[in-house]
Design a protein around this motif. Structure first.
Motif, PDB file in Angstrom:
ATOM      1  N   ILE A  10       3.995 -23.839  -1.806  1.00 25.71           N
ATOM      2  CA  ILE A  10       2.630 -23.264  -1.532  1.00 25.71           C
ATOM      3  C   ILE A  10       2.397 -21.952  -1.230  1.00 25.71           C
ATOM      4  O   ILE A  10       3.528 -21.406  -0.441  1.00 25.71           O
ATOM      5  N   THR A  11       1.814 -21.097  -1.731  1.00 23.13           N
ATOM      6  CA  THR A  11       1.860 -19.589  -1.363  1.00 23.13           C
ATOM      7  C   THR A  11       0.737 -19.457  -0.198  1.00 23.13           C
ATOM      8  O   THR A  11      -0.333 -20.044  -0.034  1.00 23.13           O
ATOM      9  N   PRO A  12       1.037 -18.549   1.010  1.00 27.27           N
ATOM     10  CA  PRO A  12       0.141 -18.421   1.938  1.00 27.27           C
ATOM     11  C   PRO A  12      -0.798 -17.299   1.584  1.00 27.27           C
ATOM     12  O   PRO A  12      -0.570 -16.470   0.471  1.00 27.27           O
ATOM     13  N   VAL A  13      -1.881 -17.222   2.100  1.00 28.54           N
ATOM     14  CA  VAL A  13      -2.852 -16.128   2.151  1.00 28.54           C
ATOM     15  C   VAL A  13      -3.136 -15.483   3.359  1.00 28.54           C
ATOM     16  O   VAL A  13      -3.873 -16.449   3.981  1.00 28.54           O
ATOM     17  N   PRO A  14      -2.744 -14.357   3.921  1.00 27.81           N
ATOM     18  CA  PRO A  14      -2.083 -13.349   2.885  1.00 27.81           C
ATOM     19  C   PRO A  14      -0.780 -13.535   2.811  1.00 27.81           C
ATOM     20  O   PRO A  14      -0.098 -14.328   3.679  1.00 27.81           O
ATOM     21  N   GLY A  15      -0.044 -12.539   2.066  1.00 31.04           N
ATOM     22  CA  GLY A  15       1.469 -12.713   2.170  1.00 31.04           C
ATOM     23  C   GLY A  15       2.041 -13.721   0.737  1.00 31.04           C
ATOM     24  O   GLY A  15       3.169 -13.811   0.648  1.00 31.04           O
ATOM     25  N   GLY A  16       1.064 -13.778  -0.012  1.00 29.50           N
ATOM     26  CA  GLY A  16       1.453 -14.859  -1.200  1.00 29.50           C
ATOM     27  C   GLY A  16       1.444 -14.029  -2.519  1.00 29.50           C
ATOM     28  O   GLY A  16       2.380 -12.946  -2.734  1.00 29.50           O
ATOM     29  N   VAL A  17       0.342 -13.976  -3.252  1.00 29.12           N
ATOM     30  CA  VAL A  17       0.329 -13.258  -4.653  1.00 29.12           C
ATOM     31  C   VAL A  17       0.106 -11.792  -4.290  1.00 29.12           C
ATOM     32  O   VAL A  17       0.665 -10.966  -5.162  1.00 29.12           O
ATOM     33  N   GLY A  18      -0.779 -11.627  -3.337  1.00 29.60           N
ATOM     34  CA  GLY A  18      -1.589 -10.384  -3.175  1.00 29.60           C
ATOM     35  C   GLY A  18      -0.292  -9.263  -3.059  1.00 29.60           C
ATOM     36  O   GLY A  18      -0.425  -8.095  -4.058  1.00 29.60           O
ATOM     37  N   PRO A  19       0.834  -9.234  -2.403  1.00 33.62           N
ATOM     38  CA  PRO A  19       1.769  -7.962  -2.520  1.00 33.62           C
ATOM     39  C   PRO A  19       2.542  -8.117  -3.691  1.00 33.62           C
ATOM     40  O   PRO A  19       3.029  -6.767  -4.166  1.00 33.62           O
ATOM     41  N   LEU A  20       2.429  -9.090  -4.389  1.00 35.00           N
ATOM     42  CA  LEU A  20       3.187  -8.972  -5.814  1.00 35.00           C
ATOM     43  C   LEU A  20       2.374  -8.119  -6.866  1.00 35.00           C
ATOM     44  O   LEU A  20       2.949  -7.419  -7.660  1.00 35.00           O
ATOM     45  N   THR A  21       0.961  -8.440  -6.647  1.00 30.93           N
ATOM     46  CA  THR A  21       0.134  -7.708  -7.759  1.00 30.93           C
ATOM     47  C   THR A  21       0.541  -6.089  -7.520  1.00 30.93           C
ATOM     48  O   THR A  21       0.769  -5.433  -8.570  1.00 30.93           O
ATOM     49  N   ILE A  22       0.567  -5.542  -6.387  1.00 27.05           N
ATOM     50  CA  ILE A  22       0.906  -4.094  -6.207  1.00 27.05           C
ATOM     51  C   ILE A  22       2.070  -3.901  -6.804  1.00 27.05           C
ATOM     52  O   ILE A  22       2.284  -2.890  -7.511  1.00 27.05           O
ATOM     53  N   THR A  23       3.147  -4.490  -6.597  1.00 27.04           N
ATOM     54  CA  THR A  23       4.406  -4.528  -7.197  1.00 27.04           C
ATOM     55  C   THR A  23       4.425  -4.426  -8.477  1.00 27.04           C
ATOM     56  O   THR A  23       5.317  -3.378  -9.206  1.00 27.04           O
ATOM     57  N   MET A  24       3.945  -5.195  -9.075  1.00 28.64           N
ATOM     58  CA  MET A  24       3.726  -5.219 -10.759  1.00 28.64           C
ATOM     59  C   MET A  24       3.048  -4.141 -11.321  1.00 28.64           C
ATOM     60  O   MET A  24       3.384  -3.590 -12.307  1.00 28.64           O
ATOM     61  N   LEU A  25       2.220  -3.522 -10.546  1.00 25.98           N
ATOM     62  CA  LEU A  25       1.610  -2.148 -10.844  1.00 25.98           C
ATOM     63  C   LEU A  25       2.610  -1.144 -10.769  1.00 25.98           C
ATOM     64  O   LEU A  25       2.516  -0.384 -11.898  1.00 25.98           O
ATOM     65  N   LEU A  26       3.432  -1.141  -9.889  1.00 26.05           N
ATOM     66  CA  LEU A  26       4.460  -0.218  -9.886  1.00 26.05           C
ATOM     67  C   LEU A  26       5.396  -0.302 -11.017  1.00 26.05           C
ATOM     68  O   LEU A  26       5.974   0.704 -11.777  1.00 26.05           O
ATOM     69  N   LYS A  27       5.706  -1.507 -11.250  1.00 21.78           N
ATOM     70  CA  LYS A  27       6.745  -1.721 -12.386  1.00 21.78           C
ATOM     71  C   LYS A  27       5.996  -1.180 -13.738  1.00 21.78           C
ATOM     72  O   LYS A  27       6.655  -0.447 -14.661  1.00 21.78           O
ATOM     73  N   ASN A  28       4.686  -1.527 -14.013  1.00 18.59           N
ATOM     74  CA  ASN A  28       4.086  -0.887 -15.156  1.00 18.59           C
ATOM     75  C   ASN A  28       3.971   0.443 -15.102  1.00 18.59           C
ATOM     76  O   ASN A  28       4.111   1.086 -16.319  1.00 18.59           O
ATOM     77  N   THR A  29       3.719   1.302 -14.122  1.00 16.42           N
ATOM     78  CA  THR A  29       3.586   2.678 -14.059  1.00 16.42           C
ATOM     79  C   THR A  29       4.951   3.349 -14.410  1.00 16.42           C
ATOM     80  O   THR A  29       5.164   4.290 -15.103  1.00 16.42           O
ATOM     81  N   LEU A  30       6.359   2.744 -14.023  1.00 11.32           N
ATOM     82  CA  LEU A  30       7.384   3.003 -14.340  1.00 11.32           C
ATOM     83  C   LEU A  30       7.697   2.852 -16.176  1.00 11.32           C
ATOM     84  O   LEU A  30       7.980   3.681 -16.627  1.00 11.32           O
ATOM     85  N   ILE A  31       7.142   1.707 -16.499  1.00 12.91           N
ATOM     86  CA  ILE A  31       7.345   1.522 -17.758  1.00 12.91           C
ATOM     87  C   ILE A  31       6.442   2.385 -18.687  1.00 12.91           C
ATOM     88  O   ILE A  31       6.920   2.904 -19.791  1.00 12.91           O
ATOM     89  N   ALA A  32       5.320   2.767 -18.339  1.00 17.02           N
ATOM     90  CA  ALA A  32       4.239   3.650 -18.699  1.00 17.02           C
ATOM     91  C   ALA A  32       5.263   5.293 -18.889  1.00 17.02           C
ATOM     92  O   ALA A  32       5.174   5.668 -19.979  1.00 17.02           O
ATOM     93  N   CYS A  33       5.959   5.405 -18.049  1.00 16.00           N
ATOM     94  CA  CYS A  33       6.332   6.608 -17.750  1.00 16.00           C
ATOM     95  C   CYS A  33       7.811   6.848 -18.765  1.00 16.00           C
ATOM     96  O   CYS A  33       7.731   7.712 -19.397  1.00 16.00           O
ATOM     97  N   GLN A  34       8.306   5.628 -18.825  1.00 14.80           N
ATOM     98  CA  GLN A  34       9.549   5.546 -19.741  1.00 14.80           C
ATOM     99  C   GLN A  34       9.198   5.855 -21.128  1.00 14.80           C
ATOM    100  O   GLN A  34       9.551   6.465 -22.109  1.00 14.80           O
ATOM    101  N   GLU A  35       7.664   5.021 -21.468  1.00 11.66           N
ATOM    102  CA  GLU A  35       7.352   5.100 -22.737  1.00 11.66           C
ATOM    103  C   GLU A  35       6.934   6.726 -23.165  1.00 11.66           C
ATOM    104  O   GLU A  35       7.084   6.899 -24.167  1.00 11.66           O
ATOM    105  N   GLN A  36       6.098   7.171 -22.111  1.00 12.29           N
ATOM    106  CA  GLN A  36       5.679   8.367 -22.604  1.00 12.29           C
ATOM    107  C   GLN A  36       6.854   9.627 -22.568  1.00 12.29           C
ATOM    108  O   GLN A  36       6.728  10.533 -23.341  1.00 12.29           O
ATOM    109  N   VAL A  37       7.951   9.456 -21.532  1.00 15.00           N
ATOM    110  CA  VAL A  37       8.927  10.454 -21.525  1.00 15.00           C
ATOM    111  C   VAL A  37      10.022  10.328 -22.277  1.00 15.00           C
ATOM    112  O   VAL A  37      10.656  11.176 -23.059  1.00 15.00           O
ATOM    113  N   GLY A  38      10.088   8.755 -22.618  1.00 13.99           N
ATOM    114  CA  GLY A  38      11.356   8.288 -23.244  1.00 13.99           C
ATOM    115  C   GLY A  38      12.605   7.968 -22.363  1.00 13.99           C
ATOM    116  O   GLY A  38      12.610   8.446 -21.251  1.00 13.99           O
ATOM    117  N   VAL A  39      13.228   6.980 -22.957  1.00 17.87           N
ATOM    118  CA  VAL A  39      14.045   6.439 -21.812  1.00 17.87           C
ATOM    119  C   VAL A  39      15.469   7.111 -22.043  1.00 17.87           C
ATOM    120  O   VAL A  39      15.977   7.723 -22.750  1.00 17.87           O
TER     121      VAL A  39
END
Ligand code: NDP
Length: 288
Positions: free
Chosen positions: A259-288
């Motif tokens: 079971i996931t706790p709230v807080p401390g379950g899905v919430g922190p991962l949502t922000i983490t995946m936003l960081l991942k997407n920002t990196l992917i976006a930058c890699q796509e725009q700048v080139g890898v």
């Protein structure tokens, strides 16, 4: 049985360390720091906290963040104009317009205006379409967080019956689209429930993995959970006694296997995946 905790806080730290290493390597090689632009219209206190957390997370992994607060009376065309500027700015790789927006602004119109290549929330129809077709540019942040929480805790998803309560465009629908894909960390049989579902408890009791994304405090009770099921609580509800999820945690914990706790379950991962997407976006725009 007392369920094992799916600890999102610790996992988020681990994944952020991985992202930080990728960012450092990318910056060293390309000389460009990924940059997330955040936009807040009005002064909703919860939104201000979300933005602050997202910006702090950017800093932790070595990314830049640029924030703009616009007044509550901002018109739709003013906001669209601002988004257009961010779209055209080569120094900005990801754009996040914090929801909800004031009522004079049509949210869907604004989300449609964000350039798909910078749409790190994965809300634009082009990115949703790519996701549905199984060739995503970005994975939507909260659903991706749920998937990572399961995969990295060795909860097998393939062939399992996943029941999702909630069909929003932010959580329920994209999560269903991800987990039904013929892909690693997916291959589930997915059922999506909502407020018109008949005999909800009978459906949720059929779940091997039950995901609650409803927005109603402690809505999922033990009688709705098959003994041994995995329970993921996406809900974040502010009550008089503090934050709680959509699952009656103390009682369901005695029935579930994980079971996931709230807080401390899905919430922190949502922000983490936003960081991942920002990196992917930058890699796509700048080139890898
Ligand atoms: P929405 O309000 O957009 O959607 C709620 C869904 O729950 C709807 O599909 C609704 O059905 C369904 N629902 C409501 N009442 C019932 C009921 N009695 N029986 C069955 N289904 C019901 O919410 P979101 O998806 O945006 O968010 C859900 C929760 O997750 C909230 O608590 C939110 O704060 C939280 N959240 C957490 C995030 C995180 O990072 N952890 C990120 C995003 C959200 P219908 O469609 O028929 O109205």
């Amino acid at each position: 049985m007392t369920a094992q905790l799916l600890d999102g806080k610790t996992l988020a730290r681990t994944i952020q360390t991985e992202i930080a290493a990728e960012v450092a390597e990318f910056v060293a090689r390309k000389g460009t720091k990924p940059c997330l632009a955040t936009v807040l219209v009005g002064a909703d206190p919860a939104s201000e906290v979300y933005i602050r957390n997202k910006r702090q997370a950017c800093e932790r992994v070595g990314m830049e963040s640029r924030h703009t607060s616009l007044p509550a009376e901002t018109t739709q065309s003013e906001l669209l104009g601002f988004v257009a500027k961010l779209n055209a700015d080569p120094g900005v790789h990801g754009i996040l317009v914090q929801l909800p927006l004031p009522k004079q602004i049509d949210e869907s119109r604004v989300l449609l205006a964000v350039a798909p290549a910078k749409d790190v929330d994965c809300f634009h129809p082009e990115n949703v379409g790519l996701l549905v077709q199984g060739r995503p540019r970005f994975l939507p942040c909260t659903p991706h967080g749920v998937q990572q929480l399961l995969v990295r805790n060795a909860v097998d998803i393939a062939g399992k019956h996943v029941v999702i309560v909630g069909r929003s465009d932010i959580v329920g629908k994209p999560l269903a689209n991800m987990l039904v894909q013929k892909a690693a960390g997916a291959d589930a049989t997915v059922t999506v429930c909502h407020s018109r579902t008949r005999d909800l408890a009978a459906v949720t009791r059929a779940a091997d993995i039950l995901v609650a994304a409803i927005g109603k405090p402690r809505f999922i009770t033990p009688d709705m959970v098959r003994p041994g099921a995995v329970v993921v609580d996406v809900g974040i509800n502010r009550t008089e006694s503090g934050l709680c999820g959509d699952v009656d945690f103390d009682a369901v914990r005695e029935v579930a296997s994980y079971i996931t706790p709230v807080p401390g379950g899905v919430g922190p991962l949502t922000i983490t995946m936003l960081l991942k997407n920002t990196l992917i976006a930058c890699q796509e725009q700048v080139g890898v």
